[in-house]
Write a protein that holds these residues in place. Structure first.
Motif, short mmCIF file in Angstrom:
data_model
loop_
_atom_site.label_atom_id
_atom_site.label_comp_id
_atom_site.label_asym_id
_atom_site.label_seq_id
_atom_site.Cartn_x
_atom_site.Cartn_y
_atom_site.Cartn_z
N ALA A 172 43.28 43.33 49.38
CA ALA A 172 43.25 41.97 49.92
C ALA A 172 43.66 40.93 48.88
O ALA A 172 44.44 40.02 49.19
CB ALA A 172 41.86 41.66 50.50
N PRO A 173 43.18 41.02 47.62
CA PRO A 173 43.63 40.04 46.63
C PRO A 173 45.14 40.09 46.41
O PRO A 173 45.77 39.06 46.16
CB PRO A 173 42.88 40.44 45.36
CG PRO A 173 41.70 41.21 45.82
CD PRO A 173 42.15 41.91 47.07
N ILE A 176 46.76 38.16 49.18
CA ILE A 176 46.63 36.72 48.98
C ILE A 176 47.61 36.24 47.91
O ILE A 176 48.42 35.33 48.13
CB ILE A 176 45.18 36.36 48.57
CG1 ILE A 176 44.21 36.71 49.70
CG2 ILE A 176 45.08 34.87 48.25
CD1 ILE A 176 42.76 36.64 49.28
N VAL A 190 53.57 24.25 48.89
CA VAL A 190 53.57 23.62 47.57
C VAL A 190 52.59 24.36 46.68
O VAL A 190 51.41 24.04 46.62
CB VAL A 190 53.13 22.15 47.69
CG1 VAL A 190 53.50 21.41 46.42
CG2 VAL A 190 53.75 21.52 48.89
N ASP A 192 52.31 26.94 42.84
CA ASP A 192 53.02 27.47 41.69
C ASP A 192 52.99 29.00 41.76
O ASP A 192 52.00 29.63 41.44
CB ASP A 192 52.36 26.98 40.39
CG ASP A 192 53.18 27.38 39.17
OD1 ASP A 192 54.08 28.23 39.32
OD2 ASP A 192 52.92 26.84 38.08
N VAL A 195 52.05 31.28 38.67
CA VAL A 195 50.63 31.40 38.34
C VAL A 195 50.01 32.53 39.16
O VAL A 195 49.28 33.38 38.64
CB VAL A 195 49.91 30.07 38.60
CG1 VAL A 195 48.41 30.27 38.56
CG2 VAL A 195 50.33 29.05 37.59
N TRP A 196 50.36 32.57 40.44
CA TRP A 196 49.84 33.64 41.30
C TRP A 196 50.37 35.00 40.84
O TRP A 196 49.67 36.01 40.91
CB TRP A 196 50.22 33.40 42.76
CG TRP A 196 49.38 32.33 43.39
CD1 TRP A 196 49.73 31.04 43.64
CD2 TRP A 196 48.02 32.46 43.82
NE1 TRP A 196 48.68 30.37 44.20
CE2 TRP A 196 47.63 31.21 44.34
CE3 TRP A 196 47.10 33.52 43.84
CZ2 TRP A 196 46.35 30.98 44.85
CZ3 TRP A 196 45.83 33.29 44.35
CH2 TRP A 196 45.47 32.03 44.85
N GLY A 198 50.91 35.76 37.75
CA GLY A 198 50.07 36.12 36.61
C GLY A 198 48.76 36.74 37.06
O GLY A 198 48.29 37.73 36.47
N LEU A 199 48.17 36.18 38.13
CA LEU A 199 46.92 36.75 38.63
C LEU A 199 47.16 38.15 39.19
O LEU A 199 46.33 39.04 39.04
CB LEU A 199 46.32 35.84 39.70
CG LEU A 199 45.69 34.56 39.16
CD1 LEU A 199 45.09 33.75 40.30
CD2 LEU A 199 44.60 34.87 38.14
N ALA A 202 47.11 40.45 36.36
CA ALA A 202 45.74 40.73 35.95
C ALA A 202 45.12 41.80 36.85
O ALA A 202 44.49 42.75 36.38
CB ALA A 202 44.90 39.46 35.99
N ILE A 205 46.51 45.19 36.00
CA ILE A 205 45.92 45.76 34.77
C ILE A 205 44.54 46.35 35.07
O ILE A 205 44.22 47.47 34.68
CB ILE A 205 45.83 44.69 33.66
CG1 ILE A 205 47.23 44.23 33.25
CG2 ILE A 205 45.08 45.24 32.45
CD1 ILE A 205 47.24 43.07 32.30
N VAL A 206 43.72 45.57 35.81
CA VAL A 206 42.37 46.04 36.12
C VAL A 206 42.43 47.38 36.87
O VAL A 206 41.76 48.35 36.51
CB VAL A 206 41.62 45.00 36.98
CG1 VAL A 206 40.33 45.59 37.53
CG2 VAL A 206 41.31 43.76 36.16
N ASN A 207 43.28 47.44 37.89
CA ASN A 207 43.31 48.65 38.71
C ASN A 207 43.93 49.83 37.99
O ASN A 207 43.48 50.97 38.16
CB ASN A 207 44.00 48.37 40.05
CG ASN A 207 43.02 47.80 41.04
OD1 ASN A 207 42.44 48.53 41.82
ND2 ASN A 207 42.77 46.50 40.95
N THR A 209 43.73 50.28 34.83
CA THR A 209 42.71 50.72 33.87
C THR A 209 41.67 51.60 34.55
O THR A 209 41.33 52.68 34.05
CB THR A 209 42.00 49.50 33.24
OG1 THR A 209 42.99 48.62 32.73
CG2 THR A 209 41.06 49.93 32.14
#
Lengths: 222, 181, 54, 255
Positions: A172-173, A176, A190, A192, A195-196, A198-199, A202, A205-207, A209
């Protein structure tokens, strides 16, 4: 180690190349879902345009469930998984190899789907670099979670129903963040998009790992 | 594809990964993610504060976005825009005012000095609502069709209106503007 | 009292869920207990913990 | 099995301690209702809607607590292979899903009169809480799908840890996205509460925690009984096979 990763990737891609399961079934499935959304939302062109990103990534998620199931099936038939382990290949290498294989296939499907939304949904691309980067990173996220959960449910009797129940909330993340990044890439909202993106990275990387840490245990015991 | 079927020498069985390696991987990943998250979350806009919305007006264009600001008490007027009943008011954040016309009923807790979050878009026109004295009055207004009230984490019960005004000003929801009646 | 309807719904669902869940586990505990001999139910004894085989 | 008559009578998962705890919880709930509805003052902005805080915040607090216990239990299972921790993880997950659902529900019901909406997709805390809830529902589905006991425990442990990643994000979201969320910041740590409101809130949290402990003990015992039962069934199956081979003239050897 890297050679082993490529070995596993190569194996999975070669199986796909010979069986053409993804190409013959997943690509038509993805395009049909897009077309159906087009039927459902076409009464209002503005709604269709605004919904394009969400529809695109929702379709990718559905496709991912099929692709992960396929990738898991390859390993559980004929005890191939055991053979891989006995071959002395590190579980981490198997994990990244299979993740890469799923990612490459999904990425191919996504490129066709980009053509699909331009053709069916009248989408205009405001930023190709952002669009392609989003596809690459989000696909990695989907594949990294999918490979881990695919191995997790491999030996569950009700695999086909349990996999979506587990995988879709985890993704789900991704839905989004990738949708917002696409909103920017398609010039709909409107936001950026970088930035999304970049998330998304992240999340990837978490998954990856968690996959690195847990995959070996799952292969050997579950 | 290779056709050489000579058996390869056996690979060494992979070493059992140590807990130390696992911890290292986890720590490095946590650090990387923390850096990414801390640097990026500010950019994932759910809403624009009033000052940012004015600043970004050109790039926003006619697209929909979400606006946050603190309603200025004396500006709130209920009236008609055409045939539709509207609420017109000005919101402020960090010293910048935005004139708002909200179509539909206001939220139940809508009141002065309690921030609102509004969905809508810019309209290049002064608000046409009888009796409304826009604070920004810059030839634009924000046409809203969905209103949420963003209440804070203070749960107090006293006639602390003045105190609340002071805190609201501290938080950036400036209320320094005194309306001229 | 303002917002009484919302309050009643929120509180009664919260407390109701708690009560229902408590009843469910108490009932399920009874059913399962009958099928397991008493010496496997550790909380029946006060001191003897020698048969902990986990 | 000679005392079967008395053991049927006492065949429950309750003990003296849980009975006392249960009564304390009951009285605590009564006290909380009285305090929450009659003693605590109404709020300047929200009027009486603020009374929802006394069920919403304790539920949220226990969501974190329960799923943290699940994460700890999962980790301990993977490390020590201890059945005790596995059952603890499962029990806490089941109770946590209930509290997480209640957090979402009471939050929505509270949001309608105060925020003017049941739900907002833009708010980070709301969305991440929903994701956590769905992941833990998946966790329970995976448990329910069954399989070999140790394999189920390992799979579930990985999902439990995967879901736990959400907990710090949910908890910190209102700080990280400060001024970018609809959800207010923590009421307990940096809120400004009337004394009686704060006291009632603390009572609510204590009562909820006590209920959690009560439910954990009972739910753990159920998990323990299920484990024993599988053992008993396995022993019976082995005995059955033995009896079969004993009656078999070939002695059970394959032809």
């Amino acid at each position: 180690m890297l050679a082993d990763v490529w070995l596993v990737t190569n194996k999975d891609l070669r199986i796909e190349w010979r069986s053409r399961v993804t190409f013959n079934q997943v690509v038509p499935f993805a395009l049909i879902v897009l077309v159906l959304f087009g039927f459902a939302l076409d009464t209002n062109r503005a709604v269709l345009r605004a919904a394009t990103s969400g529809v695109f990534w929702l379709t990718v998620l559905f496709v991912a469930v099929v692709a992960v199931t396929r990738s898991t099936m390859i390993e559980i038939s004929d005890g191939a998984r055991r053979a891989l382990l006995l071959g002395g290949i590190e579980p981490v290498a198997i994990y990244f190899g299979k993740t890469l294989a799923i990612a490459i296939q999904l990425f191919g499907v996504e490129l066709l789907m980009v053509g699909g939304v331009i053709f069916f949904f009248d989408a205009t691309i405001a930023s190709w670099p952002l669009l392609l980067a989003t596809c690459v990173v989000a696909t990695w996220c989907v594949a990294a979670s999918g490979t881990l959960l695919g191995a997790l449910v491999a030996n569950v009797a009700a695999r086909d129903t349990v996999l979506p129940i587990l995988l879709l909330p985890v993704l789900a993340p991704v839905l989004i963040a990738a949708s917002r990044a696409f909103d920017d890439a398609l010039g709909v909202l409107v936001v950026d998009g970088w930035v999304w993106l970049g998330l998304l990275a992240a999340f990837g990387i978490v998954n990856a790992t968690l996959g690195t840490l847990a995959y070996g245990t799952l292969l050997e015991e579950a | 594809m290779t056709t050489d079927l000579t058996p390869l020498p056996p690979r060494p069985r992979y070493a059992r990964r140590t807990a130390g390696l696992a911890v290292t991987v986890a720590l490095v990943a946590t650090a990387a993610v923390a850096v990414l998250v801390v640097n990026l979350v500010g950019g994932t806009l759910y809403f624009y504060n009033a000052d940012e919305a004015v600043e970004e007006r050109a790039s926003i264009g006619d697209r929909r976005f979400t606006l946050q600001g603190t309603p200025i008490g004396c500006s709130i007027v209920e009236g008609l825009s055409g045939n539709e009943s509207v609420v017109a008011f000005s919101v402020m954040f960090a010293g910048t005012a935005v004139d708002v016309v909200h179509f539909g009923d206001p939220a139940e807790l809508f009141q002065a000095d309690v921030s609102v979050v509004l969905d809508g878009g810019w309209v290049e026109q002064s608000p046409q609502v009888a009796g409304f004295a826009p604070l920004a009055n810059d030839g634009w207004h924000f046409a809203s069709d969905r209103m949420r009230v963003k209440h804070d984490n203070d749960y107090i019960n006293r006639e602390g209106y003045d105190e609340r005004l002071a805190r609201s000003a501290e938080a950036g929801g400036s209320t320094e503007v005194v309306c001229e009646a | 009292m303002t917002h009484l309807g919302y309050l009643l719904v929120g509180w009664s669902v919260s407390l109701g869920c708690g009560v229902l869940y408590a009843m469910r586990i108490a009932f399920r505990g009874r059913v399962l207990s009958r099928q397991v001999p008493a010496d496997k139910r550790r909380w029946m004894q006060s001191s003897d913990h020698s048969n902990n085989d986990y | 099995m000679k005392n079967i008559a008395t053991s049927v009578d006492a065949a429950t998962t309750k003990s003296r301690a849980t009975q006392i705890l249960g009564f304390v919880v009951l009285f605590g709930v009564l006290a909380l209702i009285l305090l929450g509805f009659f003693a605590a003052p109404e709020d300047d902005e929200q009027r009486d809607a603020v009374r929802m805080i006394f069920v919403h915040v304790p539920s949220a607090f226990l969501t974190y607590a329960a799923f943290s216990v699940t994460a700890a239990g999962s980790l301990m299972w993977l490390w020590k292979r201890s059945r005790w921790w596995d059952i603890v993880a499962h029990s806490a997950a089941e109770i946590g899903v209930i509290f997480c659902g209640l957090t979402l529900f009471t939050g929505s019901v509270w949001g309608r009169p105060t925020w003017n909406t049941y739900w907002d997709w833009g708010d980070v805390r709301l969305v991440t809480t929903l994701i956590l809830f769905l992941m833990m529902v998946g966790y329970l589905a995976l448990r329910a799908a069954g399989g070999e006991e140790n394999a189920v425990a390992t799979r579930a442990a990985v999902v439990g840890l995967l879901a736990a990643v959400n907990i710090p994000i949910i908890n910190r979201s209102v700080e990280w996205w400060a001024n970018r969320t609809l959800h207010q910041r923590s009421s307990l740590t940096d809120g400004n509460l009337e004394d009686l409101t704060l006291f009632t809130l603390v009572v609510g949290i204590v009562v909820w925690v006590l209920f959690f402990v009560w439910a954990m003990i009972h739910r753990f015992r159920i998990g323990w009984l299920e484990h024993q039962l599988r053992d008993i069934e396995l022993q019976a199956a082995i005995a059955g096979r033995r009896a079969e081979t004993a009656n078999d003239p070939t002695g059970g050897s394959l032809p």
